[in-house]
Write a protein that holds these residues in place. Structure first.
Motif, PDB file in Angstrom:
ATOM      1  N   ASP A  14       0.821  -1.209   0.000  1.00 14.90           N
ATOM      2  CA  ASP A  14       0.000   0.000   0.000  1.00 14.90           C
ATOM      3  C   ASP A  14       0.859   1.265   0.000  1.00 14.90           C
ATOM      4  O   ASP A  14       0.485   2.291  -0.582  1.00 14.90           O
ATOM      5  CB  ASP A  14      -0.933   0.018   1.208  1.00 14.90           C
ATOM      6  CG  ASP A  14      -2.076  -0.969   1.083  1.00 14.90           C
ATOM      7  OD1 ASP A  14      -2.244  -1.537  -0.023  1.00 14.90           O
ATOM      8  OD2 ASP A  14      -2.787  -1.189   2.073  1.00 14.90           O
ATOM      9  N   GLU A  15       2.015   1.210   0.650  1.00 17.66           N
ATOM     10  CA  GLU A  15       2.914   2.362   0.666  1.00 17.66           C
ATOM     11  C   GLU A  15       3.532   2.590  -0.709  1.00 17.66           C
ATOM     12  O   GLU A  15       3.715   3.740  -1.133  1.00 17.66           O
ATOM     13  CB  GLU A  15       4.008   2.158   1.715  1.00 17.66           C
ATOM     14  CG  GLU A  15       3.493   2.198   3.139  1.00 17.66           C
ATOM     15  CD  GLU A  15       4.589   1.900   4.139  1.00 17.66           C
ATOM     16  OE1 GLU A  15       4.846   2.758   5.004  1.00 17.66           O
ATOM     17  OE2 GLU A  15       5.193   0.810   4.057  1.00 17.66           O
ATOM     18  N   ARG A  18       0.897   4.349  -2.560  1.00 18.49           N
ATOM     19  CA  ARG A  18       0.707   5.710  -2.036  1.00 18.49           C
ATOM     20  C   ARG A  18       1.812   6.647  -2.522  1.00 18.49           C
ATOM     21  O   ARG A  18       1.557   7.793  -2.897  1.00 18.49           O
ATOM     22  CB  ARG A  18       0.679   5.688  -0.499  1.00 18.49           C
ATOM     23  CG  ARG A  18       0.559   7.059   0.144  1.00 18.49           C
ATOM     24  CD  ARG A  18       0.693   6.972   1.650  1.00 18.49           C
ATOM     25  NE  ARG A  18      -0.446   6.353   2.268  1.00 18.49           N
ATOM     26  CZ  ARG A  18      -1.529   7.013   2.712  1.00 18.49           C
ATOM     27  NH1 ARG A  18      -1.586   8.334   2.586  1.00 18.49           N
ATOM     28  NH2 ARG A  18      -2.521   6.372   3.274  1.00 18.49           N
ATOM     29  N   TYR A  19       3.060   6.177  -2.488  1.00 21.44           N
ATOM     30  CA  TYR A  19       4.203   7.028  -2.805  1.00 21.44           C
ATOM     31  C   TYR A  19       4.739   6.796  -4.214  1.00 21.44           C
ATOM     32  O   TYR A  19       5.869   7.162  -4.520  1.00 21.44           O
ATOM     33  CB  TYR A  19       5.328   6.793  -1.782  1.00 21.44           C
ATOM     34  CG  TYR A  19       4.889   6.907  -0.354  1.00 21.44           C
ATOM     35  CD1 TYR A  19       4.282   8.068   0.124  1.00 21.44           C
ATOM     36  CD2 TYR A  19       5.071   5.847   0.541  1.00 21.44           C
ATOM     37  CE1 TYR A  19       3.863   8.175   1.441  1.00 21.44           C
ATOM     38  CE2 TYR A  19       4.672   5.952   1.870  1.00 21.44           C
ATOM     39  CZ  TYR A  19       4.055   7.105   2.315  1.00 21.44           C
ATOM     40  OH  TYR A  19       3.647   7.206   3.615  1.00 21.44           O
ATOM     41  N   SER A  20       3.910   6.229  -5.064  1.00 23.06           N
ATOM     42  CA  SER A  20       4.391   5.842  -6.397  1.00 23.06           C
ATOM     43  C   SER A  20       4.938   7.021  -7.192  1.00 23.06           C
ATOM     44  O   SER A  20       5.903   6.862  -7.962  1.00 23.06           O
ATOM     45  CB  SER A  20       3.266   5.156  -7.183  1.00 23.06           C
ATOM     46  OG  SER A  20       2.150   6.033  -7.337  1.00 23.06           O
ATOM     47  N   ALA A  59       1.995  13.534   4.560  1.00 21.64           N
ATOM     48  CA  ALA A  59       1.643  13.043   3.232  1.00 21.64           C
ATOM     49  C   ALA A  59       2.843  12.456   2.517  1.00 21.64           C
ATOM     50  O   ALA A  59       2.729  11.477   1.769  1.00 21.64           O
ATOM     51  CB  ALA A  59       1.036  14.174   2.408  1.00 21.64           C
ATOM     52  N   GLY A  61       5.329  10.906   3.837  1.00 25.78           N
ATOM     53  CA  GLY A  61       5.727   9.613   4.373  1.00 25.78           C
ATOM     54  C   GLY A  61       6.846   9.634   5.380  1.00 25.78           C
ATOM     55  O   GLY A  61       7.507   8.611   5.576  1.00 25.78           O
ATOM     56  N   ASN A 105      -2.691  10.018   6.610  1.00 27.88           N
ATOM     57  CA  ASN A 105      -1.746   8.932   6.326  1.00 27.88           C
ATOM     58  C   ASN A 105      -1.647   8.027   7.555  1.00 27.88           C
ATOM     59  O   ASN A 105      -0.948   8.340   8.515  1.00 27.88           O
ATOM     60  CB  ASN A 105      -0.368   9.498   5.977  1.00 27.88           C
ATOM     61  CG  ASN A 105       0.573   8.428   5.474  1.00 27.88           C
ATOM     62  OD1 ASN A 105       0.299   7.226   5.572  1.00 27.88           O
ATOM     63  ND2 ASN A 105       1.698   8.842   4.918  1.00 27.88           N
ATOM     64  N   GLU A 107      -0.183   5.285   7.724  1.00 31.62           N
ATOM     65  CA  GLU A 107       1.043   4.485   7.698  1.00 31.62           C
ATOM     66  C   GLU A 107       2.134   5.058   8.607  1.00 31.62           C
ATOM     67  O   GLU A 107       3.118   4.379   8.894  1.00 31.62           O
ATOM     68  CB  GLU A 107       1.589   4.400   6.269  1.00 31.62           C
ATOM     69  CG  GLU A 107       0.606   3.897   5.236  1.00 31.62           C
ATOM     70  CD  GLU A 107       0.298   2.416   5.381  1.00 31.62           C
ATOM     71  OE1 GLU A 107       1.018   1.735   6.131  1.00 31.62           O
ATOM     72  OE2 GLU A 107      -0.660   1.945   4.758  1.00 31.62           O
TER      73      GLU A 107
END
Length: 232
Positions: A14-15, A18-20, A59, A61, A105, A107
Motif C-alpha cells: 500500500d505504501e 501511495r508514494y508511487s 503526506a 511519508g 496517512n 502508515e
C-alpha cells in the motif's frame, strides 16, 4: 538489497502505491522513500506554521512525526491553521492534529508532546529525533530551541512569517552557535503565507534528512518560497 538500503524499513504494498509518484523521481526512488520512512522529525508548534508542514511531511511519508504544543484550538486560528476545523474549537491542538494527520496517512506514527518547550525538557525532547523544525510563534522559544539544537547537534529548519514576508533558514548545527541577528516587530499574518513558508520548510527538512539530495519530497508541486515583494 544494496548496502545503502540495508537497515532501512521496507515499504509495504500500500505504501508503494501511495508514494508511487515519489518513487519515479530521480534522486528519490525507493531508497529516498525508505529513508523518509526511517526519519524521525520533531515539529515545535501545531499552529499557523506547523499546520501546513505537518500535513506535507505526513503526506510525504516521514515515518515518525513528533509534535510539541500545549494550546487549544480557537476560532481565530481557523483562517490559517489548516490542521484544525470548526469542530475542533476548544480541543487540544495536539489531539486535533493527531486525528487529522492519521486520517491523511495511517502508515506513519504521530507522537504528541503536550507541553511547553522549556530548558528543563528541550534536550530530552530533541534526543530521539533526527531533525528539529521550528514552528514557534515567540522569540524565547526560538532562542531556546536553537540553543538545545546546538547542544544536541541536531539540524534545525527555521521558518517565520510577518505580514507579507517570510523567512526560511536551515542550520546543520555540526558545531558552533547560530545567532539571531535581527528581531522583527510584532505584526499580522495573512492566512496563505504560513502555508507558503511551511511548504518550503518541509522541502528543506526533507532535503536535510536525505543528505541534501531528497529534493522537495515533502512539498511536491508546492514550489519554493516566493516572497510577496518579488511577486509584485
Amino acid at each position: 538489497m544494496t548496502a545503502t538500503l540495508t537497515g532501512l524499513p521496507a515499504l509495504e504494498h500500500d505504501e508503494i502505491l501511495r508514494y508511487s509518484r515519489h518513487l519515479i523521481i530521480p534522486n528519490v526512488g525507493m531508497e529516498g522513500q525508505r529513508r523518509l520512512k526511517a526519519a524521525r522529525v520533531l515539529l515545535i508548534g501545531a499552529g499557523g506554521l506547523g499546520s501546513p508542514l505537518a500535513l506535507y511531511l505526513a503526506a510525504a511519508g516521514v515515518g515518525t512525526l513528533g509534535i510539541v504544543d500545549f494550546d487549544v484550538v480557537d476560532y481565530s486560528n481557523l483562517q490559517r491553521q489548516l490542521l484544525h476545523g470548526t469542530a475542533d474549537v476548544g480541543r487540544s491542538k495536539l489531539q486535533s492534529a493527531k486525528d487529522r494527520l492519521e486520517a491523511l496517512n495511517s502508515e506513519i506514527v504521530i507522537e504528541t508532546h503536550e507541553t511547553m518547550l522549556s530548558s528543563q525538557n528541550a534536550l530530552d525532547l530533541f534526543a530521539p529525533y533526527d531533525v528539529i523544525v521550528d514552528g514557534a510563534d515567540n522569540f524565547p522559544t526560538r532562542y531556546l530551541l536553537n540553543d538545545a539544537a546546538v547542544r544536541e547537534r541536531k539540524p534545525v529548519v527555521h521558518a517565520s512569517i510577518l505580514g507579507f514576508d517570510g523567512q526560511l533558514t536551515d542550520t546543520p548545527h555540526r558545531g558552533g552557535d547560530t545567532l539571531y541577528h535581527a528581531r522583527p516587530g510584532d505584526g499580522r499574518v495573512r492566512g496563505r503565507y504560513p502555508g507558503r513558508v511551511r511548504r518550503s520548510s518541509a522541502y528543506t527538512d526533507a532535503r536535510l534528512h536525505r543528505g541534501r539530495t531528497l529534493l522537495g519530497l515533502a512539498a511536491l508541486g508546492a514550489g519554493l518560497l516566493v516572497g510577496s515583494r518579488g511577486r509584485r
